[in-house]
Design an enzyme around this catalytic site. Structure first.
Site, mmCIF file in Angstrom:
data_model
loop_
_atom_site.group_PDB
_atom_site.id
_atom_site.type_symbol
_atom_site.label_atom_id
_atom_site.label_comp_id
_atom_site.label_asym_id
_atom_site.label_seq_id
_atom_site.Cartn_x
_atom_site.Cartn_y
_atom_site.Cartn_z
ATOM 1 C CG HIS A 43 2.572 7.342 -4.096
ATOM 2 N ND1 HIS A 43 2.235 8.502 -3.583
ATOM 3 C CD2 HIS A 43 3.431 7.609 -5.639
ATOM 4 C CE1 HIS A 43 2.449 9.754 -4.102
ATOM 5 N NE2 HIS A 43 3.338 9.313 -5.085
ATOM 6 C CD GLU A 99 0.287 11.458 0.695
ATOM 7 O OE1 GLU A 99 -0.080 11.236 -0.687
ATOM 8 O OE2 GLU A 99 0.174 10.269 1.381
HETATM 9 C C1 NOJ Z 1 -1.501 6.777 -0.663
HETATM 10 C C2 NOJ Z 1 -0.596 7.788 -1.534
HETATM 11 O O1 NOJ Z 1 0.219 8.255 -1.095
HETATM 12 C C3 NOJ Z 1 -1.455 8.659 -2.276
HETATM 13 O O2 NOJ Z 1 -1.201 9.475 -3.031
HETATM 14 C C4 NOJ Z 1 -3.221 8.133 -2.613
HETATM 15 O O3 NOJ Z 1 -3.892 9.363 -3.725
HETATM 16 C C5 NOJ Z 1 -3.587 7.439 -1.761
HETATM 17 N N1 NOJ Z 1 -2.570 6.702 -1.335
HETATM 18 C C6 NOJ Z 1 -4.671 5.897 -2.564
HETATM 19 O O4 NOJ Z 1 -3.634 5.005 -3.132
HETATM 20 CA CA CA Z 2 1.645 7.704 0.727
#
Ligand code: NOJ
Ligand code: CA
Length: 706
Positions: free
Chosen positions: A479, A504
């Protein structure tokens, strides 16, 4: 690896002309529809141009570099050699959208000498039926072999003011909503929303990122990106709005330099995909073909897979990453329970085991989350110390007994040097506890000295992680890395990346508008699979907290269709077990859908509007269809002519209810079964923001015994 056939290329197929003082070298694609010409003028300036079916795709466009070490302008050359060849080979990826990939192109190599400095470079052009790839090769020089690049002069001179699907230039993030405008109307200041403006590391309002998708007035689809980005910074594109030229803008390092090269060295491939059918852009494997073959000799340990996770509950604010319970995604300081506690993780393991889901991601299992964000602290995480309520041994044993794998989470909080220090220890820890996949993350500034996420320094870091994880037989999902450029061919353990605005955002921001997922395959996914985290069934956040208004901007069945339209060998079923348990009939599609494919067909598509994709599961006769639309309701025809003519199939159709729509009635769906065959044309009705998912399974029609 299948037979590699390098066919000697006859000089007669290469058009070499000298008109006045200009020298032109031309080359066609294997099907003759694309034509590249490279022109050197009488001052030694070399340009390239591209046409498709005699329509201009690129007008004469610049090549060359400004170096700061040695301080020279590499923009006038003597041609010292011209070479050409043709390649037509087929290879098998470890996993993918197809089990066989054809690599068919003509290559033109031009050796260039920069007389004043004595520097020699090769320009290598490959013309495929679906587009052009080219790169610069710095050969081993007689004297100096160390170069610092200040600017790459590459331009892409567009032949018109095309419609463009863009996100703004940014050296650190690609987590933006897509904007649609003509090239001359690109303006980050005007078109970004307040949250995006607040978090952006802006350097220009007229720059965009690749993969850049364009559509011309006369119906050509053009995509610009790069392939095999390795040991070099990513390329943004600065738009010269008068001339409609896109100028390469390399992401700088913390000192402002762009790239450090030790010859022999080369740039990534610059890629230009072209077609008059949008679906062909999605079917192109050119970027993969321009990457190097796999470095993993025996890839049997690499497994495309589905997973659930202790994850969405943090994003919707009902659990926390940190032990004390104050860190939820939206940074609200409400005290909630710590998500990664042993009992809760067991609940996810049970759900995965009961439903044939391979993995369980657990975030917030390790110490450091109290203090992880935005503080330039180098060593908040050590990747091996669990919180007291996460029993690493007991969970490892429990997962094993249930045939499920726990997926490790390594949030680095941007501290890449710290991660490099810990990698070996962390991967040994994973192996000890039976983990074989890790999700990494790079939230925040790159520590210690403010490198950019997309600069050469971090590009090297991501590749080092891919290589080291492969040494440990570990699969990786990154990520916040630089956007992918097909390196997963070389490192097939690098299953997926985020590197775009994932689902998200729908949990804690204004979210992703319904058109978002119809653009992603034409942009971000051109470089490789995305961990988008589909599968949200509880669409509205008010379900958890009546004061909240955030929501997923799709219907429930569009979430299902995303498993087919957004290709990835690693697909999360991102919602909570209890939300799936409430809709087991719809969850059946997620259980059934494949994550590795023999064949892919794009039945129809238009960026920003809709996509219908059909894929045949690897080593099986089952097909899956995903159809998605933007904010408009849509009727689409899906011809099943790809099915075996001699077979009958049962299609299970998961569709929007007649009164469904993403905003007011997103969770209303209907499941129907119909017998189909290769002659069937299914009429699909998609709600606003909706989608249809279909699984198609052969049925044995018993022969009458009379
Ligand atoms: C951003 C990431 O995209 C997400 O999937 C993750 O839960 C958070 N950072 C915390 O690491
Ligand atoms: Ca992210």
């Amino acid at each position: 690896m299948s037979l590699k056939k390098i066919v000697a290329f006859f000089i007669s197929a290469l058009t070499l002309q000298t008109v006045m003082a200009d020298t032109t070298v031309g080359i066609h694609s294997p099907n003759n529809l694309l034509h590249l010409s490279v022109v050197q003028n009488n001052e030694g300036v070399v340009t390239y141009q591209l046409s498709f079916k005699n329509k201009a795709v690129l007008l004469p466009s610049s090549l060359g570099f400004k170096l700061s070490k040695p301080a020279v302008d590499l923009n006038r050359f003597t041609i010292t050699g011209i070479d050409s060849s043709a390649t037509d080979q087929t290879w098998k990826p470890v996993w993918g959208e197809e089990s066989n990939i054809r690599n068919n192109y003509k290559e033109l190599k031009i050796a260039l000498l920069h007389k004043a400095s004595g520097i020699t470079i090769n320009m290598v052009f490959r013309v495929f039926n679906e587009g052009l790839g080219f790169r610069y090769e710095f050969l081993k020089q007689d004297n100096l072999n160390y170069f610092i690049i200040d600017q790459e002069y590459t331009t892409f001179a567009m032949a018109g003011d095309h419609k463009t699907f863009w996100i703004p230039g940014d050296f650190d993030t690609n987590e933006y909503a897509y904007n649609t405008s003509t090239l001359s109307n690109v303006n980050a200041k005007v078109q970004l929303n307040a949250q995006e403006i607040a978090t952006r590391t802006a350097f220009s309002d007229d720059a965009v990122q690749t993969p850049l998708m364009m559509k011309t007035n006369d119906g050509l689809y053009i995509n610009i990106h790069e392939a095999a980005l390795s040991n070099y910074p990513a390329m943004d594109l600065q738009i010269n709005k008068k001339q409609l030229q896109l100028q390469a803008m390399l992401v700088p390092d913390a000192l402002g330099n762009k790239a450090y090269l030790q010859a022999p060295a080369h740039t990534p491939w610059r890629t230009v995909n072209v077609s008059d059918r949008a679906g062909d852009i999605l079917l192109s494997r050119m970027i993969l073909n321009l990457n190097e073959p796999s470095v993993v000799a025996n890839p049997s340990w690499i497994k495309p897979q589905k997973f659930v996770g202790v994850w969405w509950e943090m994003h919707v604010g009902i659990a926390s990453w940190d032990y004390s319970g104050s860190q939820v995604a939206s940074q609200e300081k409400t005290k909630v329970r710590h998500g990664a506690n042993t009992a809760n993780v067991k609940r996810y393991i049970d759900f995965a085991a009961a439903n044939g889901i391979d993995g369980v991601l657990v975030e917030g299992w390790n110490t450091g989350w109290e203090d992880w964000f935005g503080n330039w602290k180098e060593d908040v995480f050590d990747f091996v110390t669990p919180y007291p309520d996460f029993d690493v041994q007991a969970l490892s044993d429990y997962a094993k007994s249930k045939g499920v794998k726990i997926i490790m989470h390594h949030e680095t909080s941007g501290s890449a040097t710290n991660y490099e220090r810990w990698m070996d220890t962390a991967y040994r820890f994973m192996k000890k506890y039976n983990y074989d996949a890790v999700k990494t993350g790079y939230v925040g500034n790159i520590i210690p000295r403010g490198e950019h996420h997309d600069g050469q320094w971090m590009v090297r870091h991501y590749e080092r992680v891919a290589k080291k994880t492969s040494d440990y037989k570990i699969m990786v999902d990154m990520h916040e890395p630089v956007r992918p450029t097909g390196l997963h061919r070389t490192y097939p353990n690098w299953l997926a990346c985020e590197a775009a605005r994932g689902n998200e955002f729908n949990a804690w921001s204004i979210g992703n508008m319904p058109e978002h997922e119809t653009i992603l395959p034409f942009t971000r996914l051109m470089g490789g699979p995305m961990d988008y985290t589909p599968g949200i069934f509880k669409i509205k956040r008010s379900f958890y907290d009546s004061t909240k208004t955030e929501q997923v901007h799709t219907t429930l069945t569009k979430q299902l269709a995303l498993y087919v339209t957004l290709y990835s060998p690693l697909q999360m079923a991102a919602d909570l077990p209890e939300n799936y348990n409430a809709h087991m009939d719809a969850f059946q599609f997620i259980k059934d859908v494949a994550v590795d494919w023999d064949k892919t067909e794009i039945l129809d598509a238009e960026p920003g509007d809709f996509i219908i994709a059909a894929r045949k599961a690897k080593g099986s006769e089952k097909w899956f269809i995903g159809a998605i639309t933007d904010e408009n309701a849509r009727s689409l025809n899906a011809s099943l002519s790809f099915l075996d003519k001699d077979k009958k199939y049962m299609a299970t159709i998961y569709r929007d209810a007649d009164n469904a729509d993403w905003k007011n009635n997103p969770e209303a769906y209907v499941i129907e079964k119909v017998l189909v065959d290769a002659k069937t044309v299914l009429k699909l009705k998609l709600a606003p923001g909706g989608g249809t998912a279909i699984s198609i399974t052969p049925v044995l029609i018993g022969k009458r015994k009379d």
